[in-house]
Design an enzyme around this catalytic site. Structure first.
Site, mmCIF file in Angstrom:
data_model
loop_
_atom_site.group_PDB
_atom_site.id
_atom_site.type_symbol
_atom_site.label_atom_id
_atom_site.label_comp_id
_atom_site.label_asym_id
_atom_site.label_seq_id
_atom_site.Cartn_x
_atom_site.Cartn_y
_atom_site.Cartn_z
ATOM 1 N N GLU A 1 -11.319 13.837 -111.974
ATOM 2 C CA GLU A 1 -12.048 14.686 -112.905
ATOM 3 C C GLU A 1 -11.616 13.629 -114.011
ATOM 4 O OE1 GLU A 1 -12.959 15.818 -116.372
ATOM 5 O OE2 GLU A 1 -11.224 17.198 -116.004
ATOM 6 N N CYS B 1 -12.397 16.523 -122.331
ATOM 7 C CA CYS B 1 -13.298 15.698 -121.299
ATOM 8 C C CYS B 1 -14.866 16.247 -121.805
ATOM 9 C CB CYS B 1 -12.859 15.643 -120.250
ATOM 10 S SG CYS B 1 -12.555 17.075 -119.483
#
Length: 454
Positions: free
Chosen positions: A228, A262
Site C-alpha cells: 500500500e 496517502c
C-alpha cells in the site's frame, strides 16, 4: 546502533532506543514461530476474545496514545484520539466477523465433493509508516491475527515510542508472547527479516521507493507481499456539483494529519463552469485553518512529521511555481522552530510539474481546471498512482458512470474516500497491489486450499 525520536513541533530529542541485535531478531522470530503454533490452534472464539481485549485497551489508553503521537509525529490530539477509536473498531469488526468470512466454501464438482478452506500462512512481517502509527498497524494486524497468523511489526523509527506502547498494549491484553512483536530495527536488518525462511509473507505501507525495495526482496525470497504505497487522489468537481459539499470535503480531506495521508484529496480537478464558486469556497475554508501546536485544541494542522519531509515538500512547491503553477495561498517557509508548513494552494500547474503529476505529502492542495467532464476524467487518470478519488455531481447516475471510469481502488461519490474495515482498501499502479481490510484483506495472508473428496 540506536534510533532517535524528535518532537517535530520543537526539534527536541524525545528519546533514544537501542536497535535490536541480530541475536535478538532471531530470538523474536523463533518466539513468533512457536507462538503461531499455539495461536492458530486456539480457534476463532479465543482469538476474538484477545482482539476484543486489544480494542478495549485502545479505547482506555486513547489519551495517552494520542499524546505520544502528538509528541513524535505532530498529530493534533483530537485526531489521535479518533485514530485510537477507529483502530478499536477494526479489531472488533474482525473479532466478530472473521470466522464467518473464513468459513469453508462447499463447491459442486462432477464427482464426489469439494471444499475451499482457509489456513494461516505463519509469521507475517508488517513494515509500517509513521503517519497513522496505530491505524495502519491495526488494519493489517487485526485480520492477520484472526486468520491464525502471528505478526512482527517493523515501525518507522520516528514513532518508536508509539510502536513500543502498542506492543505493551498487546502484551497487557493477554494474547501471549510472540503473537505480536515490535522489532526496533532499521533498514538493513529488515531486508534480512524479509529473506528469513521463518517469515511467510510481508505487508508494507510506505513510499513507492520502499515498495520497490520490499517487492524485490520478497520476490527474491519467493514470498508474497502486499504493498500500500502513495497516492495522488483526484477529487473531481463537475458543473452541477453541490459546491459547499465539495469544498468542505476537499479541504477537510486534504488537510487531515497535516496532509500527510496517502489517500488525501490531493488534486482538485474542477470544470470551467464550477471553478469560480469552488475556488472562492475553498479559499474561505483554507484561510480558517489553524497551524500550530498539536496539543492546542484550536489547532487543525500540526507540524509535519520531520524536517526533511518539509524540505522535500517545499522543493516540490517551488519547482511547481517555477514550472508555471500559481501560488495563491501559503508557500512560504515560516520562521522559528518546528517542522511547520503553511496551508498552501497551487493553481493551474502544467502537465508534468510536481503539483500536477507527483504526490505532495503535506498541507498543499492543487487546483486544476478542466474544460468539461471528459477533460476532467482524462486529467484524473493522468497519473502513475491509483489509490482513491472522488466525484461531485448532483446527477447520481452521471457521477456513478464517471466513478466507474476512474483508475483507482476506491471512489467516493459526493463524499471523501476513507478506509473502512468492511471495504477493501488498496490501489493500482504506483499505489501498490493487494488489498487490506474487508474479506479481501483477510484473504491476503491465508492459504486458500482446495480439498477434493471421492
Amino acid at each position: 546502533m540506536s534510533l532517535q525520536t524528535r518532537n517535530p513541533a520543537t526539534g527536541d530529542v524525545l528519546d533514544t532506543y537501542a536497535e535490536l541485535s541480530p541475536a535478538g531478531v532471531s530470538a523474536a522470530l523463533d518466539q513468533a514461530v512457536t507462538a503461531q503454533r499455539r495461536w492458530r490452534s486456539l480457534g476463532f472464539a479465543r482469538r476474538a476474545a484477545g482482539l476484543s481485549a486489544v480494542a478495549e485497551a485502545l479505547e482506555a489508553r486513547a489519551d495517552d496514545l494520542a499524546r505520544l503521537m502528538a509528541l513524535e509525529m505532530g498529530k493534533p490530539l483530537a485526531q489521535g484520539v479518533a485514530e485510537c477509536k477507529k483502530s478499536a473498531g477494526a479489531c472488533r469488526y474482525y473479532a466478530e466477523n472473521a470466522e464467518a468470512l473464513l468459513a469453508d466454501e462447499a463447491v459442486t464438482v462432477d464427482s464426489g465433493s469439494a471444499a475451499v478452506t482457509h489456513a494461516p500462512l505463519g509469521v507475517i512481517l508488517g513494515i509500517m509508516p509513521w503517519n497513522f502509527p496505530l491505524w495502519q498497524v491495526l488494519r493489517f494486524v487485526a485480520p492477520t491475527l484472526m486468520a491464525g497468523n502471528t505478526v512482527l511489526i517493523k515501525h518507522a523509527p520516528n514513532v518508536t515510542g508509539t510502536a513500543l506502547a502498542l506492543a505493551r498494549l498487546f502484551d497487557d491484553a493477554g494474547l501471549g508472547e510472540g503473537v505480536y512483536t515490535a522489532l526496533v530495527i532499521d533498514l538493513e536488518p529488515t531486508a534480512q527479516v524479509i529473506a528469513d525462511p521463518r517469515v511467510a509473507a510481508v505487508s508494507l505501507t510506505g513510499s513507492v521507493r520502499a515498495g520497490r525495495a520490499v517487492a524485490a526482496q520478497a520476490g527474491q525470497a519467493v514470498k508474497k507481499c502486499v504493498l500500500e504505497l502513495g497516492g495522488s487522489d483526484a477529487y473531481v468537481v463537475l458543473d452541477d456539483a453541490d459546491i459547499d459539499l465539495a469544498a468542505t470535503a476537499c479541504v477537510n480531506f486534504r488537510l487531515v494529519n497535516a496532509g500527510q495521508s496517502c489517500i488525501a484529496a490531493k488534486r482538485w480537478i474542477v470544470t470551467h463552469a464550477a471553478r469560480p464558486a469552488f475556488e472562492a469556497a475553498v479559499r474561505v475554508r483554507l484561510a480558517e485553518q489553524v497551524v500550530g501546536d498539536p496539543f492546542d485544541s484550536a489547532t487543525t494542522v500540526g507540524p509535519m512529521a520531520r524536517d526533511d519531509l518539509r524540505e522535500q515538500l517545499h522543493d516540490q512547491v517551488q519547482a511547481s511555481i517555477a514550472a508555471g503553477a500559481r501560488c495563491t495561498l501559503g508557500g512560504v517557509l515560516p520562521a522559528g522552530t518546528g517542522s511547520y508548513y503553511p496551508v498552501t494552494l497551487l493553481t493551474d500547474p502544467p502537465p508534468g510539474s510536481a503539483a500536477y503529476a507527483d504526490e505532495l505529502f503535506g498541507p498543499v492542495a492543487t487546483l486544476i481546471e478542466a474544460a468539461d467532464a471528459e477533460a476532467a476524467l482524462q486529467i484524473a487518470n493522468d497519473t502513475v498512482y491509483g489509490l482513491g478519488g472522488a466525484v461531485f455531481s448532483r446527477d447520481l447516475e452521471t457521477a456513478e458512470a464517471f466513478a466507474r471510469q476512474m483508475h483507482c481502488g476506491a471512489v467516493g461519490i459526493n463524499r471523501a474516500v476513507v478506509s473502512d474495515p468492511r471495504l477493501p482498501f488498496g490501489g493500482i499502479g504506483h499505489s501498490g497491489y493487494g488489498r487490506e481490510l474487508s474479506r479481501h484483506g483477510l484473504m491476503e495472508f491465508v492459504n486458500v486450499r482446495a480439498i477434493m473428496r471421492a
